[in-house]
Write a protein that holds these residues in place. Structure first.
Motif, short mmCIF file in Angstrom:
data_model
loop_
_atom_site.label_atom_id
_atom_site.label_comp_id
_atom_site.label_asym_id
_atom_site.label_seq_id
_atom_site.Cartn_x
_atom_site.Cartn_y
_atom_site.Cartn_z
N THR A 610 2.88 7.12 8.05
CA THR A 610 3.75 6.29 8.89
C THR A 610 3.12 4.93 9.13
N LYS A 611 1.84 4.92 9.46
CA LYS A 611 1.15 3.64 9.69
C LYS A 611 1.12 2.80 8.41
N PHE A 612 0.84 3.45 7.29
CA PHE A 612 0.83 2.74 6.00
C PHE A 612 2.21 2.14 5.72
N TYR A 613 3.26 2.93 5.89
CA TYR A 613 4.61 2.48 5.56
C TYR A 613 5.08 1.38 6.51
N THR A 614 4.62 1.44 7.76
CA THR A 614 4.97 0.42 8.75
C THR A 614 4.34 -0.92 8.41
N ASN A 615 3.10 -0.88 7.94
CA ASN A 615 2.33 -2.11 7.71
C ASN A 615 2.31 -2.58 6.26
N CYS A 616 2.77 -1.74 5.35
CA CYS A 616 2.71 -2.08 3.93
C CYS A 616 4.10 -1.90 3.31
N GLN A 617 4.80 -2.99 3.10
CA GLN A 617 6.11 -2.90 2.46
C GLN A 617 5.96 -2.25 1.09
N VAL A 618 6.85 -1.34 0.78
CA VAL A 618 6.76 -0.64 -0.50
C VAL A 618 7.77 -1.24 -1.49
N VAL A 619 9.04 -0.92 -1.31
CA VAL A 619 10.07 -1.38 -2.25
C VAL A 619 10.26 -2.89 -2.12
N GLY A 620 10.17 -3.58 -3.26
CA GLY A 620 10.39 -5.03 -3.27
C GLY A 620 9.15 -5.85 -3.05
N SER A 621 8.00 -5.21 -2.83
CA SER A 621 6.75 -5.96 -2.62
C SER A 621 6.04 -6.16 -3.96
N PRO A 622 5.11 -7.12 -4.02
CA PRO A 622 4.34 -7.29 -5.25
C PRO A 622 3.52 -6.04 -5.59
N GLU A 623 3.19 -5.26 -4.57
CA GLU A 623 2.38 -4.04 -4.78
C GLU A 623 3.26 -2.80 -4.91
N GLU A 624 4.54 -3.00 -5.20
CA GLU A 624 5.49 -1.87 -5.18
C GLU A 624 5.03 -0.69 -6.04
N THR A 625 4.60 -0.95 -7.25
CA THR A 625 4.23 0.14 -8.16
C THR A 625 3.09 0.97 -7.60
N SER A 626 2.04 0.30 -7.17
CA SER A 626 0.89 1.01 -6.61
C SER A 626 1.28 1.79 -5.36
N ARG A 627 2.09 1.18 -4.51
CA ARG A 627 2.46 1.83 -3.26
C ARG A 627 3.43 2.99 -3.48
N LEU A 628 4.28 2.87 -4.48
CA LEU A 628 5.13 4.01 -4.83
C LEU A 628 4.28 5.20 -5.28
N LEU A 629 3.21 4.92 -6.01
CA LEU A 629 2.32 6.00 -6.44
C LEU A 629 1.58 6.62 -5.25
N LEU A 630 1.25 5.80 -4.25
CA LEU A 630 0.66 6.35 -3.03
C LEU A 630 1.67 7.22 -2.28
N CYS A 631 2.93 6.77 -2.27
CA CYS A 631 3.99 7.60 -1.67
C CYS A 631 4.09 8.93 -2.42
N GLN A 632 4.09 8.84 -3.74
CA GLN A 632 4.19 10.05 -4.55
C GLN A 632 3.02 10.99 -4.29
N ALA A 633 1.81 10.44 -4.22
CA ALA A 633 0.63 11.26 -3.97
C ALA A 633 0.71 11.94 -2.62
N THR A 634 1.19 11.22 -1.61
CA THR A 634 1.33 11.80 -0.28
C THR A 634 2.32 12.96 -0.31
N ALA A 635 3.45 12.74 -1.01
CA ALA A 635 4.46 13.80 -1.10
C ALA A 635 3.90 15.03 -1.82
N VAL A 636 3.15 14.81 -2.88
CA VAL A 636 2.57 15.94 -3.64
C VAL A 636 1.62 16.74 -2.76
N VAL A 637 0.76 16.03 -2.02
CA VAL A 637 -0.19 16.72 -1.14
C VAL A 637 0.54 17.45 -0.02
#
Length: 653
Positions: A610-637
Motif C-alpha cells: 500500500t505504501k509503495f503504491y501510494t508513493n510510486c505511480q505504476v501505470v503510466g510512469s517511466p518505471e511502469e515495467t519494473s513496478r508492474l513486475l514488483l506488483c506481480q511479485a507481491t501477488a505471487v508471494v
C-alpha cells in the motif's frame, strides 16, 4: 483420538466486492494500516569508547547462488566462513538477524558472545568491536552484500545489494516461487493432526487441530520435506462393544438395511450410551462384544467396519470444505504392534508393576505412565508409544509433530520422556534428530468468554459452522452486487466459489493469525470484516493488485522475461527487501511451529505494498515495467502465503 478446543458466534456484515476466477499468470495486491513487525534485532550505529562505527566495503565479487535457501541462510553461510577464519579455535553458530534500523538490512551479532569466550585467553582482540571488525573483514566476497558497518560492541550491520535483491525477485518470477523454498534440516516428517473419534461428530473442538496441522504440513511440503499427514482417529476401544451390541439388539437384520439402521450416528451413539449406562446386563454384553471384536469374529468386524465407514463419510464432509488431505492410520492400525513394542520396553527394564497395572515411572512426574491397565487392556499411552516406534523404525520419520490442545501437554511430556528412556530419541539439549514436538493450542471461545457452544450447551458441529460462514459470505456478496448493479455479471458458479473462498478462508485465518497457545474468541462479524488483519481484507488487497496489472494492458509473462526490476525509490527497496524475506519467514514458522508468523508477514506485506503504491505511480510512469513486475511479485508471494494457509485466493474486485 486427539485434539480438542472450542469458541462462539455472532452476527456480522462486511463490505467487499470480490470475484473468483481461475488463476492466471498475471497477478497483484494492496492496502493496510498499522505496521506490526516480525521479530528482529535493532541495528546499531553507536560509538562506545574505542568501539568506533566503521564502514566496510566488499571486495571484488563473485556471483552467489540466487536461489540457495533463504537470504538469512545464505548470509549465515558467509558468516560461518568468516567465523572459521576469525576464531578458528571456537565452535560457534552464526547469529544473523533482520535489522529494523537505517544502518543495515541484516545484522551479525556474534561478537559479544565470542568476546565472553575468548577474553583472558591470550587473544589479540581487545574488545567485542575488534571481533566485529574482523568478522566483517573476513566475510567472503559476495554480490549479495553492498556494504557493511561495525557498530557498538561488534554489531556487523549488512546492507544488501539492490541489484542482487532485484535479481532474486526476478529469478523467482521466471523460475517460480518454489525456488524460494527454505532448506529445512529434515527430509521426512509426520504431522499427526485432526484425529477425531469414530462414531462422534467433528465439532469446533477439532477445528484448530485440523487447520493448524494442515498449515504446518503445507509449509513443510513447500520446503521439500516429505510429510506423512496422519489422522490418528479413535477407531478402537470399549465404546465399539457398546455400539455394536446396541446395533445387533436394535436391528437384528442390520446387514440387510445397512446405513439406515444406524441413521444419524450422533443419535445412535447417545442412545447406545444411555442404554450402556442404565442397563448392567447390556453393559456386560457390550463388554463381551469388545472381546469378540478384538478376537476378529467376522460379524463383529463387519459391524465395526460399517460404523467406521459412516463416520469417515461425515469427516470427509468437513475435510472437503477445508480442503484438507489426511491419511488415516488410527488406533486399530497400531494395535497388533503393541505387544512387541511393550516387550521391547520391558526388556529394557522400563515397565514396572504398580497396583495391578503395568507402568513406566517418569522422573519429574508424580504419577506413572500406565501402559497396561489393571484389566490387561491397552490404552492411549500404549498406542501412542507404539505409533511413535512405528513412525521412527518403519516410516523412518525424522520429526514427529502432534497437534492437539494444550490440555494434553502432560501426556506428551511423559510419553516423549519414556521414548528417550528407551533410547528412541536423543536428549532435546543435543538438538539432534529424530525429535518429537507437541504443538499445543488454546480453546475457541464464545462471546461470553466460555467454551464455544450452542444454546443447548452442546458443542457446535463443525460442518454447520463452516456452512454458516459460507452462507454469511454469500449473503453479503449478493447484497453488495445487487446494490452496485453488477449482479448480472456473475454466474451462480462464481458466486458459490467466491463465497466458499471468502467464508472458509475467513474462519481459517481468524484461527491461524493468533499465537496457537492462546485462546481466541470466535466472532463471525470480526472474521468476515474487510477492515484490519482479516482474510477478507487480504483477499481484497490481493484482488486489487490483480486489477492494477490487468488495467495496465501489459503481458507480465512477457515483461518478466524481457525487462528488469529496479529498486531506486526507497519504497521500492523496502517492498523488495520484504518480499525476499518470504523464505526465512516460512523457515521460522516451520522451525518454531507457529503459523501466525506467516500470517503476520502476509499482513505486513499488504501494508508495505500500500505504501509503495501510494508513493510510486505504476501505470503510466517511466518505471511502469519494473513496478508492474514488483506488483506481480507481491501477488505471487501473497498467493503462496494463501496456499500455505489453506486459503483459496480471489482475483477480481
Amino acid at each position: 483420538m486427539r485434539a480438542l478446543a472450542v469458541a462462539a458466534p455472532s452476527t456480522a456484515r462486511f463490505h467487499f466486492h470480490l470475484r473468483f476466477v481461475t488463476p492466471r499468470a498475471s497477478l497483484g495486491h494492496c492496502r493496510a494500516s498499522s505496521s506490526r513487525r516480525l521479530q528482529r534485532s535493532a541495528c546499531h550505529a553507536t560509538t562506545m569508547g574505542d568501539e568506533t562505527s566503521t564502514s566496510v566495503t566488499t571486495q571484488s565479487q563473485e556471483p552467489a547462488a540466487v536461489g540457495a535457501g533463504s537470504v538469512k541462510q545464505q548470509l549465515s553461510k558467509l558468516v560461518i566462513s568468516s567465523l572459521r577464519t576469525t576464531v578458528p579455535e571456537v565452535d560457534v553458530e552464526p547469529m544473523v538477524e533482520v535489522c529494523t534500523g537505517k544502518f543495515g538490512d541484516y545484522q551479525c551479532n556474534n561478537a559479544m558472545g565470542l568476546w565472553s569466550r575468548v577474553k583472558g585467553s591470550g587473544t589479540s582482540f581487545k574488545n567485542p568491536n575488534a571481533i566485529g571488525q574482523a568478522i566483517a573483514k573476513n566475510l567472503p566476497p559476495s554480490d549479495i552484500i553492498e556494504s557493511m558497518s561495525v557498530a557498538g560492541p561488534g554489531f556487523v550491520n549488512i546492507v544488501l545489494s539492490n541489484s542482487w535483491v532485484a535479481k532474486r525477485i526476478q529469478d523467482m518470477l521466471v523460475n517460480g516461487i518454489k525456488t524460494w523454498a527454505p532448506i529445512l534440516p529434515v527430509k521426512k516428517a509426520v504431522l499427526d493432526f485432526s484425529s477425531p473419534n469414530i462414531a462422534k461428530e467433528m465439532h469446533v473442538g477439532h477445528l484448530r487441530s485440523t487447520i493448524i496441522g494442515d498449515t504446518l504440513a503445507r509449509m513443510f511440503e513447500f520446503s521439500n520435506v516429505e510429510v506423512l499427514r496422519r489422522n490418528h482417529v479413535g477407531d478402537w476401544g470399549t465404546q465399539f462393544g457398546m455400539l455394536i451390541q446396541y446395533l445387533f439388539e436394535k436391528f437384528p437384520n442390520w446387514e440387510e438395511i445397512g446405513t439406515q439402521a444406524i441413521g444419524d450416528l450422533q443419535t445412535f451413539y447417545k442412545a447406545s450410551k444411555h442404554r450402556f449406562d442404565g442397563d448392567p446386563e447390556f453393559k456386560d454384553r457390550a463388554q463381551q462384544a469388545v472381546v469378540r471384536l478384538q478376537g476378529g469374529e467376522g460379524r463383529y468386524r463387519a459391524a465395526w467396519n460399517k460404523i467406521c465407514e459412516i463416520s469417515r463419510n461425515e469427516f470427509d464432509l468437513v475435510y472437503k470444505r477445508l480442503n484438507v488431505v489426511l491419511e488415516e492410520k488410527g488406533e486399530s492400525f497400531y494395535n497388533p504392534y503393541i505387544p512387541q513394542v511393550l516387550e521391547k520396553l520391558d526388556n529394557k527394564g522400563l515397565i514396572k508393576e504398580s497396583e495391578g497395572a503395568r507402568v513406566i515411572f517418569i522422573e519429574g512426574h508424580q504419577i506413572p505412565l500406565i501402559v497396561v491397565k489393571r484389566d490387561g487392556g491397552f490404552n492411549y499411552a500404549s498406542t501412542d508409544l507404539t505409533a511413535l516406534w512405528y513412525r521412527l523404525n518403519v516410516e523412518k520419520a525424522e520429526w514427529i509433530i502432534y497437534v492437539t490442545d494444550v490440555g494434553q501437554q502432560q501426556h506428551f511430556d511423559m510419553f516423549f520422556s519414556a521414548a528417550r528412556m528407551a533410547g528412541w530419541l536423543p536428549d532435546p539439549k543435543e538438538k539432534k534428530f529424530p525429535k518429537t514436538n507437541h504443538v499445543g493450542f488454546g480453546l475457541v471461545l464464545g462471546s461470553d468468554g466460555k467454551r464455544f457452544r450452542t444454546r443447548s450447551t452442546e458443542v457446535v458441529r463443525l460442518v454447520e459452522l463452516l456452512d454458516e460462514a459460507k452462507s454469511r459470505s454469500k449473503s453479503e456478496l449478493l447484497q453488495r452486487l445487487t446494490e452496485n448493479g453488477k449482479i448480472v455479471d456473475w454466474t451462480e458458479g462464481e458466486l458459490e466459489m467466491t463465497s466458499e473462498a471468502v467464508g472458509y478462508g475467513a474462519v481459517k485465518y481468524a484461527d491461524l493469525k493468533n499465537n496457537r497457545l492462546t485462546n481466541y474468541t470466535f466472532n463471525f462479524e470480526q472474521m468476515l470484516s474487510d477492515k484490519g488483519n482479516t482474510a477478507v481484507y487480504l483477499q481484497y488487497a490481493h484482488a486489487r493488485i490483480c486489477s492494477i496489472i490487468r488495467k495496465s494492458n501489459k503481458d507480465v509473462e512477457e515483461l518478466k522475461m524481457s525487462s528488469a526490476i529496479s529498486l531506486d525509490h526507497p519504497d521500492e527497496r523496502v517492498l523488495g527487501l520484504y518480499l525476499i524475506r518470504f523464505a526465512e519467514v516460512v523457515e521460522e514458522a516451520c522451525t518454531n511451529l507457529l503459523p501466525n508468523v506467516l500470517c503476520e508477514y502476509l499482513y505486513n506485506l499488504s501494508e508495505m505494498f500500500t505504501k509503495f503504491y501510494t508513493n510510486c505511480q505504476v501505470v503510466g510512469s517511466p518505471e511502469e515495467t519494473s513496478r508492474l513486475l514488483l506488483c506481480q511479485a507481491t501477488a505471487v508471494v501473497m498467493r503462496q502465503c494463501f496456499e500455505l494457509l489453506g486459503i483459496t485466493p480471489v482475483y477480481k474486485l
